[in-house]
Scaffold this active site. Structure first.
Site, PDB file in Angstrom:
ATOM      1  N   ASP A  65      17.946  22.231  56.528  1.00  0.00           N
ATOM      2  CA  ASP A  65      17.229  23.399  57.068  1.00  0.00           C
ATOM      3  C   ASP A  65      17.793  24.682  56.445  1.00  0.00           C
ATOM      4  O   ASP A  65      17.309  25.783  56.726  1.00  0.00           O
ATOM      5  CB  ASP A  65      17.251  23.432  58.598  1.00  0.00           C
ATOM      6  CG  ASP A  65      18.642  23.626  59.174  1.00  0.00           C
ATOM      7  OD1 ASP A  65      19.628  23.559  58.407  1.00  0.00           O
ATOM      8  OD2 ASP A  65      18.749  23.833  60.408  1.00  0.00           O
ATOM      9  N   SER A  66      18.788  24.545  55.560  1.00  0.00           N
ATOM     10  CA  SER A  66      19.214  25.666  54.713  1.00  0.00           C
ATOM     11  C   SER A  66      18.007  26.165  53.911  1.00  0.00           C
ATOM     12  O   SER A  66      18.033  27.272  53.362  1.00  0.00           O
ATOM     13  CB  SER A  66      20.354  25.238  53.785  1.00  0.00           C
ATOM     14  OG  SER A  66      20.048  24.017  53.143  1.00  0.00           O
ATOM     15  N   ASP A 104      16.584  17.075  57.742  1.00  0.00           N
ATOM     16  CA  ASP A 104      17.373  17.849  58.710  1.00  0.00           C
ATOM     17  C   ASP A 104      16.484  18.282  59.874  1.00  0.00           C
ATOM     18  O   ASP A 104      15.458  18.951  59.654  1.00  0.00           O
ATOM     19  CB  ASP A 104      17.917  19.090  57.984  1.00  0.00           C
ATOM     20  CG  ASP A 104      19.242  19.550  58.523  1.00  0.00           C
ATOM     21  OD1 ASP A 104      19.768  18.920  59.455  1.00  0.00           O
ATOM     22  OD2 ASP A 104      19.761  20.546  57.986  1.00  0.00           O
ATOM     23  N   LYS A 134      19.148  14.124  60.231  1.00  0.00           N
ATOM     24  CA  LYS A 134      20.449  14.722  60.572  1.00  0.00           C
ATOM     25  C   LYS A 134      20.224  15.715  61.699  1.00  0.00           C
ATOM     26  O   LYS A 134      19.199  16.407  61.721  1.00  0.00           O
ATOM     27  CB  LYS A 134      21.035  15.433  59.352  1.00  0.00           C
ATOM     28  CG  LYS A 134      22.341  16.180  59.659  1.00  0.00           C
ATOM     29  CD  LYS A 134      23.028  16.682  58.427  1.00  0.00           C
ATOM     30  CE  LYS A 134      22.562  18.035  57.956  1.00  0.00           C
ATOM     31  NZ  LYS A 134      22.689  19.124  58.933  1.00  0.00           N
ATOM     32  N   GLU A 136      22.561  18.546  64.457  1.00  0.00           N
ATOM     33  CA  GLU A 136      23.833  19.228  64.664  1.00  0.00           C
ATOM     34  C   GLU A 136      24.347  19.050  66.090  1.00  0.00           C
ATOM     35  O   GLU A 136      23.556  19.016  67.028  1.00  0.00           O
ATOM     36  CB  GLU A 136      23.664  20.732  64.390  1.00  0.00           C
ATOM     37  CG  GLU A 136      23.256  21.045  62.962  1.00  0.00           C
ATOM     38  CD  GLU A 136      23.088  22.539  62.696  1.00  0.00           C
ATOM     39  OE1 GLU A 136      23.384  23.363  63.594  1.00  0.00           O
ATOM     40  OE2 GLU A 136      22.665  22.888  61.580  1.00  0.00           O
ATOM     41  N   GLU A 203      31.397  20.398  58.361  1.00  0.00           N
ATOM     42  CA  GLU A 203      31.191  21.652  57.618  1.00  0.00           C
ATOM     43  C   GLU A 203      32.241  22.683  58.005  1.00  0.00           C
ATOM     44  O   GLU A 203      32.445  22.977  59.189  1.00  0.00           O
ATOM     45  CB  GLU A 203      29.783  22.204  57.900  1.00  0.00           C
ATOM     46  CG  GLU A 203      29.535  23.526  57.172  1.00  0.00           C
ATOM     47  CD  GLU A 203      28.083  23.960  57.102  1.00  0.00           C
ATOM     48  OE1 GLU A 203      27.195  23.183  57.517  1.00  0.00           O
ATOM     49  OE2 GLU A 203      27.838  25.080  56.619  1.00  0.00           O
TER      50      GLU A 203
HETATM   51  O1  KIV Z   1      21.005  22.528  55.898  1.00  0.00           O
HETATM   52  C1  KIV Z   1      21.878  22.143  55.107  1.00  0.00           C
HETATM   53  O2  KIV Z   1      21.781  22.341  53.885  1.00  0.00           O
HETATM   54  C2  KIV Z   1      23.035  21.483  55.656  1.00  0.00           C
HETATM   55  C3  KIV Z   1      24.185  21.241  54.739  1.00  0.00           C
HETATM   56  C4  KIV Z   1      24.928  22.502  54.552  1.00  0.00           C
HETATM   57  C5  KIV Z   1      25.056  20.148  55.214  1.00  0.00           C
HETATM   58  O3  KIV Z   1      23.060  21.181  56.805  1.00  0.00           O
END
Ligand code: KIV
Length: 310
Positions: A65-66, A104, A134, A136, A203
């Protein structure tokens, strides 16, 4: 009863892995940890980047989600929606054949209830061709993880600096730096493992804490700003390529300066268009002289007809 071997697994883009190169699975992750082989992971958000990462032999692609920050230009990841994620996951799935694809889960797609978490996780696999998701968080996410895993969907955890909690954490800052916070991180990692996570991203946590957690867990840890003691490493591809302009975290190593390269290319293009150096003959489509002459006579004839009528 027939069984499926890892070589016969194909990615969602339908390409089969030829002999010798296998589709990476969660099992590969576990075996790499057991053999002490580092796991490689990069983010990607589009078809060409996924294609290149896959060709480079990267084990796993995270559609992070970056995306919100490095592609969509938001100040943080909180504005990213399920629809944004699915759109980009689909493009990545079309570009990748071998890498384990992890989608994510965006802010508010799994925090609201274990049922929401399950439904949204399912969309990543069913609609967008991902192999895993993934999310958090630690002890507060166990029910969500359990419900997703119970449906047969592999889950990667994410501890330490969890960007979706940026306001609660008081900014993008390292985590687990005192004994109490470090102990809580270790406990959370063990709880996520017990809940069924196949791997955990750590992280921005102290390297020796990440190494300790990695030793205590049977599942692999993937570090970002967590030192060399993790079982694998992940970086944001825009950081690796020098494409993100706003800031570079201390833990990033830039392997290219694409911002500079692209800037040079665009500036040269502008100069060449303005000076008429581009397009040159080799960039131009032509038509046979005979056809051109025929066109000119037709135009001439129709002009005469109009003149006569007028
Ligand atoms: O969103 C992302 O790119 C991430 C990585 C930094 C692990 O969660």
């Amino acid at each position: 009863m027939s069984t499926i071997s890892p070589t016969s697994l194909s990615s969602s883009n339908g390409r089969n892995a030829p002999e010798g190169r296998r589709k990476i699975t969660t099992l590969t992750f576990r075996r790499k940890k057991q053999r002490g082989e580092p796991i490689t992971m990069l983010t990607a958000y589009d078809y060409p980047t996924a294609l290149i990462a896959d060709q480079a032999g990267i084990d796993s692609i995270l559609v992070g989600d970056s995306l919100g920050m490095v592609v969509l230009g938001y100040p943080n990841t909180l504005s990213v929606t399920m629809e944004d994620m699915l759109h980009h996951c689909k493009a990545v799935a079309r570009g990748s054949t071998y890498a384990l694809l992890v989608g994510d889960m965006p802010f508010m797609s799994y925090q609201t209830s274990p049922q929401d978490a399950l439904c949204n996780a399912g969309r990543f696999l069913q609609e967008a061709g991902m192999d895993a998701v993934k999310l958090e968080g630690g002890r507060e996410r166990l029910e969500a993880v359990q419900s997703i895993v119970a449906a047969g969907i592999p889950v990667m955890g994410h501890l330490g600096l969890t960007p979706q909690s940026v306001h609660q954490l008081g900014g993008f800052r390292p985590q687990g730096r005192d004994a109490t916070a470090a102990q809580r991180l270790l406990e959370d990692a063990l709880l996520l493992q017990e809940a069924g996570c196949f791997s955990i991203v750590l992280e921005s946590v102290p390297a020796r804490l990440a190494a300790l957690i990695s030793q205590r867990l049977a599942i692999p840890t993937i570090g970002i700003g967590a030192g060399a003691g993790c079982n694998g490493q992940v970086l944001v591809s825009h950081d690796v390529l020098g494409l993100f302009d706003r800031f570079t975290p201390k833990f990033v190593k830039k392997y290219a300066d694409l911002h500079g390269e692209i800037n040079r290319a665009f500036t040269t293009y502008k100069t060449e268009v303005e000076s008429r150096a581009f397009p040159a003959d080799e960039h131009t489509v032509e038509m046979p002289d005979q056809e051109w002459e025929a066109l000119l006579s037709r135009i001439e004839e129709s002009t005469q007809e109009i003149d006569q009528k007028g």
